[in-house]
Design an enzyme around this catalytic site. Sequence first.
Site, short mmCIF file in Angstrom:
data_model
loop_
_atom_site.label_atom_id
_atom_site.label_comp_id
_atom_site.label_asym_id
_atom_site.label_seq_id
_atom_site.Cartn_x
_atom_site.Cartn_y
_atom_site.Cartn_z
N HIS A 399 8.74 6.14 36.36
CA HIS A 399 8.39 7.45 36.88
C HIS A 399 7.64 7.36 38.21
CE1 HIS A 399 9.99 9.95 33.86
NE2 HIS A 399 9.19 9.59 32.88
N ARG A 492 26.56 -24.53 55.85
CA ARG A 492 26.56 -25.97 56.09
C ARG A 492 25.18 -26.43 56.53
NH1 ARG A 492 31.29 -23.69 58.08
NH2 ARG A 492 33.24 -24.66 57.37
N ARG A 539 25.47 -26.08 51.16
CA ARG A 539 25.95 -27.44 50.91
C ARG A 539 24.96 -28.45 51.44
NH1 ARG A 539 31.59 -28.88 53.60
NH2 ARG A 539 30.28 -29.17 55.46
N GLY A 657 37.16 -27.59 49.08
CA GLY A 657 37.12 -27.85 50.52
C GLY A 657 38.50 -28.30 50.94
N THR A 658 39.35 -27.35 51.34
CA THR A 658 40.76 -27.66 51.55
C THR A 658 40.99 -28.55 52.76
OG1 THR A 658 40.94 -25.51 52.67
CG2 THR A 658 41.67 -25.64 50.37
N ASP A 660 39.32 -31.28 53.67
CA ASP A 660 39.29 -32.67 53.21
C ASP A 660 40.30 -32.91 52.09
OD1 ASP A 660 37.48 -33.76 54.96
OD2 ASP A 660 35.73 -33.26 53.75
N CYS A 707 36.20 -22.63 50.17
CA CYS A 707 35.43 -22.39 51.39
C CYS A 707 36.04 -23.08 52.61
CB CYS A 707 33.97 -22.82 51.22
SG CYS A 707 33.76 -24.53 50.70
#
Length: 757
Positions: A399, A492, A539, A657-658, A660, A707
């Site tokens: 309240h 990062r 990270r 992490g595409t 790498d 990411c």
Amino acid sequence: MLWLDGIRSGDLEAVGGKAASLGELTHAGLPVPPGFVVTADTYRSFINETGIADELFETVDIDSDDSAALSAAHDHAAELILETPIPDELHEEILAAYDDLGEDPFVAVRSSATAEDLPSASFAGQQETFLNVTRDDLVQRVKECWASLFTQRAIYYRNEQGFAHDAVDIAVVVQEMVDAEKSGVLFTSHPSTGDPIMIVEAAWGLGESVVSGAVSPDNYEIDRESGEVLETNVSDKKVMFVQDEETGETVERPVPDDKRTEQVLDADELAALVEMGERVEDHYDTPQDVEWAIVGDEVYMLQSRPITTISTGGIGQAADEASADGSGAAAAESDIILRALGASPGKASGPARIVEALDQLDKVGQGDIIVTEMTTPDMVPAMKRAAAIVTDEGGMTSHAAIVSRELGVPAVVGAGSATTRLEDDQVITVDGDKGTITSGRIEVEEREPVEEVRPKAPVKPMTATEVKVNVSIPEAAERAAATGADGVGLLRLEHMVLSMGKTPERYIEDHGREAYIDEIVQGVRVVADEFYPRPVTVRTLDAPTDEFRQLQGGDEEHVEHNPMLGYRGIRRSLDRPMVFKAELEAFKQLFEMGYDNVEIMFPLVIDADEVVEAREIMREVGIDPKKRTWGVMIETPASALRIEDLIETGIDFASFGTNDLTQYTLAVDRNNEFVANLYDELHPAVLDLIAQTIRACRDHDVQTSICGQAGSKPQMARFLVKEGISSISANIDAVRDVQHEVKRVEQRMLLDSIRDD
């Protein structure tokens, strides 16, 4: 006496705002407990026929800014009402109506003033409510409700709102008691902005703990357009109000240890409350503030009033004026002392005034900041003078929080230790939007929008798959936040470290370990502040040796033929525990500062042994892996193939992490121009590794995300959504496109499923 099922909203003058609303809701078929009303005319007849009316109104004709006069007026008015006998005939009529409710039921006795729960003024918490009342005490409680028309807070509030005391009457609702197992408050629209976001707050036991501010309740935010639960914040609920088994009275009890941090509402209960809230707002065609209770499988509505606190644009201006220092110059913002729940918007600076009892409110002057254990309606006179409010306990639907918004006073509640951490005369800044308390005085400047990435559509696409954003440097945080992303999927750490110009070891040697930790803390804070309470996944250090060799101290780095395949990621961190522990110490400090939206992510893992070792180092520095959100990056075929082992270590999420993962799967150095044409994140082998990881994580309730830059590609986004990924994190300029692509895929999947059926 009038019964609720015969009352409508047009009966306001006879039964007051609360009773008129309850009658209207009963008529609409909403789940309101049965009851009757001692009408406002009964109160007026009582004070007139007993001859106390003239003296009563003369008593409260005072300057309400005079605290001593206010207190004296309250005492004398209460004495006049409580010590004047009630006529026998009226006494018997009240008890006869009670007997019609059933066999000696416990009842709630609730004030319902004729100037209450109005569209322009809520009068929240101004009069009394009594719970678990029996037949023997009923008539006395009715008189106490009448007397509560003249509490200090009620006298002050009517003066401020321009209501004459002799023009306001009071009715009393007598209602069957709901012995709530769970209870709370919901706002059908956001109480500050009016946005279509439903706010639900919940605690154990009776609702008194929530509306009084005695407990910091669980908080849920639900998007009304999509039905999606946007935020769930589970608090430490220390106390609860229950019915004493022996006496039947309402008593405060400690919450059992196993329930203190347990989530109060499950998905079905939350859905039932949302459905009830929608019905109420549809009925009244205006946003509503609703009190509710749950017993077993039954949901009850205890009260509904219009929301009167939705901002019309004046609050921010008042807060800006309050936060400027005497010279008009901006003061530097210093470290956050506490972070809690922003209950009333705006920002203000001023000296703290620790208020431990109501008789200390006189020390609160114009522009001071009230710091107290919990906000209560009795503080309204002092709140009017204060620049801001800070409390240890309470939620945004208490309240007093409602009244603070109505008065335009910034408020931060549920801070836990504000009354012990802060001191009288300490100058602080309260941010009621972010829920922060910082030391020192600052000047508030209007923030300019970042137009080039701000959503151009009036409403950003609502998707079940979260769309987050990648951030490389803290300086990009404002631009990233303007995208409307659901959080940061990758921040990062190495870019912050590389900007120091020295390797971590050399920086620590030259400036000390604490300076290194502070650099990380300050960098992450910028992003965490910008996105709070949306999550920010950070990270840990992942820079190859060739990048470190460019810094001071880099001559001590290893010389590697292919640094991308070498001494980097978690393997470097575990090999250099001094630096790794300093990074984790920075996370610990961020958590202690209240940044509970920060998440930890370990890069370039290949097996569970590495993750277990990193987890144990977290424990060594004082981070509890069970209480914080942490996970790993899936950047190697090894981690994807051994995902079951990684899940067993206790990770909360796995993020792809595409960049790498592609180069390691296809044996293609992404920095090698001679094989660049072979680099393809959409290669079937890469997609297979991603798909099997998502499936394993879904089986174990582990979140998944991506990411890498591939998440910004429409074809990859379509693949990921169909596989069931939890979130996609895109580059800043791609967020809006990914949001629309995800929405299209989800809608197509839904349509296909309907057609298949």
